[in-house]
Design a protein around this motif. Structure first.
Motif, PDB file in Angstrom:
ATOM      1  N   UNK A 103     -89.328  15.070 -10.497  1.00  0.00           N
ATOM      2  CA  UNK A 103     -90.746  14.919 -10.154  1.00  0.00           C
ATOM      3  C   UNK A 103     -91.625  15.533 -11.246  1.00  0.00           C
ATOM      4  N   UNK A 104     -91.246  16.708 -11.705  1.00  0.00           N
ATOM      5  CA  UNK A 104     -92.040  17.403 -12.720  1.00  0.00           C
ATOM      6  C   UNK A 104     -92.065  16.625 -14.025  1.00  0.00           C
ATOM      7  N   UNK A 105     -90.935  16.029 -14.401  1.00  0.00           N
ATOM      8  CA  UNK A 105     -90.893  15.232 -15.634  1.00  0.00           C
ATOM      9  C   UNK A 105     -91.892  14.080 -15.565  1.00  0.00           C
ATOM     10  N   UNK A 106     -91.971  13.440 -14.405  1.00  0.00           N
ATOM     11  CA  UNK A 106     -92.884  12.308 -14.243  1.00  0.00           C
ATOM     12  C   UNK A 106     -94.340  12.757 -14.350  1.00  0.00           C
ATOM     13  N   UNK A 107     -94.683  13.849 -13.673  1.00  0.00           N
ATOM     14  CA  UNK A 107     -96.061  14.335 -13.707  1.00  0.00           C
ATOM     15  C   UNK A 107     -96.433  14.816 -15.108  1.00  0.00           C
ATOM     16  N   UNK A 108     -95.521  15.513 -15.755  1.00  0.00           N
ATOM     17  CA  UNK A 108     -95.794  16.009 -17.112  1.00  0.00           C
ATOM     18  C   UNK A 108     -96.007  14.838 -18.065  1.00  0.00           C
ATOM     19  N   UNK A 109     -95.182  13.779 -17.923  1.00  0.00           N
ATOM     20  CA  UNK A 109     -95.340  12.614 -18.781  1.00  0.00           C
ATOM     21  C   UNK A 109     -96.674  11.928 -18.588  1.00  0.00           C
ATOM     22  N   UNK A 110     -97.195  11.954 -17.370  1.00  0.00           N
ATOM     23  CA  UNK A 110     -98.452  11.267 -17.069  1.00  0.00           C
ATOM     24  C   UNK A 110     -99.678  12.152 -17.273  1.00  0.00           C
ATOM     25  N   UNK A 111     -99.565  13.450 -16.962  1.00  0.00           N
ATOM     26  CA  UNK A 111    -100.741  14.318 -16.908  1.00  0.00           C
ATOM     27  C   UNK A 111    -100.810  15.383 -18.008  1.00  0.00           C
ATOM     28  N   UNK A 112     -99.722  15.677 -18.676  1.00  0.00           N
ATOM     29  CA  UNK A 112     -99.683  16.690 -19.743  1.00  0.00           C
ATOM     30  C   UNK A 112    -100.366  18.004 -19.333  1.00  0.00           C
TER      31      UNK A 112
ATOM     32  N   UNK B 113     -89.524  17.631 -24.884  1.00  0.00           N
ATOM     33  CA  UNK B 113     -89.798  17.018 -26.183  1.00  0.00           C
ATOM     34  C   UNK B 113     -90.938  17.725 -26.885  1.00  0.00           C
ATOM     35  N   UNK B 114     -91.974  16.942 -27.273  1.00  0.00           N
ATOM     36  CA  UNK B 114     -93.091  17.503 -28.035  1.00  0.00           C
ATOM     37  C   UNK B 114     -94.134  18.188 -27.163  1.00  0.00           C
TER      38      UNK B 114
END
Length: 251
Positions: free
Chosen positions: A41-50, A73-74
């Motif tokens: 879940x966190x990976x998805x939110x981080x990818x979308x919301x930074x 990643x970056x």
């Protein structure tokens, strides 16, 4: 200060609610993103919301907060680890976490850790702006960049990549050559003053255009401009003479 966003990651609902309540009480000006209960879940939110700050539980079901950080990643948010087990502290420090909090969380320790993160983020934002200012001094005019603060980040956009800007109350939408749209919570008037020296022209109360992106001028129906991205923009009656004069100099 730009808006700073915070992500809470914990596999226990009660813990997430407790941290959220404290954050809402002590940091009402921060943006709290939807909580996450797992690494996925966190990976998805981080990818979308930074998010700028992650309040991260170390034990997340069959995975750990370290697994999440290894997958970023970056992305480089400020990370505050939360754990019930002090033995994780050394590993957290080695992972370069900004800070770590032991459960049950002491409110003042949370405030101290988050304030530390906020100060670092503000420093980064100021550094980015200063770098952009210094770079602009050595760039040719059309290679200069403008800093646009959107919801979750600051975008540095080359002026010649802007096709047009459109006003909507206190917001301005930037239309870029790559098809992207950026919405900034500032009025068009502010950008009119910034961009006019770079061959931008206010042709309507709601529209500021890059004159180098004008495809055609149509005289019928009161006159309107067709832009390279296909947009059709009316010319206000008050600005018609100014627009006609500017069009003479397009080559």
């Amino acid at each position: 200060m730009e808006k700073i966003s915070v992500l809470i990651v914990d596999d226990e609902f009660g813990n997430r609610e407790n941290v959220r309540r404290m954050m809402e009480k002590f940091f009402p000006h921060l943006i709290l993103l939807p909580d996450c209960a797992s690494v996925q879940e966190a990976q998805e939110v981080i990818g979308q919301q930074s998010p700028d700050i992650i309040l991260l539980d170390i034990c997340l079901g069959d995975k750990t907060g370290f697994n999440l950080l290894e997958s970023l990643g970056n992305a480089s948010p400020e990370v505050i680890f939360i754990t019930a087990y002090d033995q994780y502290a050394i590993k957290a420090i080695r992972f370069s976490a900004l800070d770590y909090l032991l459960k049950p969380i002491d409110p003042q320790e949370l405030v101290s850790a988050v304030n530390k993160a906020i100060n670092i983020i503000i420093g980064k934002q100021q550094n980015l702006r200063m770098q952009n200012l210094l770079q602009n001094n050595i760039r040719p005019d059309r290679k200069k960049k403008i800093a646009l603060a959107v919801v979750d980040r600051i975008e540095f956009v080359e002026i010649n990549n802007i096709i047009r800007c459109e006003s909507d109350s206190n917001y301005t939408t930037f239309y870029l050559k790559n098809g992207e749209k950026l919405i900034v919570s500032k009025t068009l008037k502010e950008f009119d003053e910034l961009l006019t020296p770079y061959n931008f022209l206010r042709i309507h109360q709601s529209h500021l255009i890059n004159m180098e992106e004008v495809k055609s001028f149509v005289k019928t129906e009161g006159g309107y401009i067709r832009m390279n991205d296909g947009a059709i923009i009316s010319i206000s009656r008050q600005r018609r003479a100014q627009v006609m004069e500017a069009l003479k100099y397009l080559t």
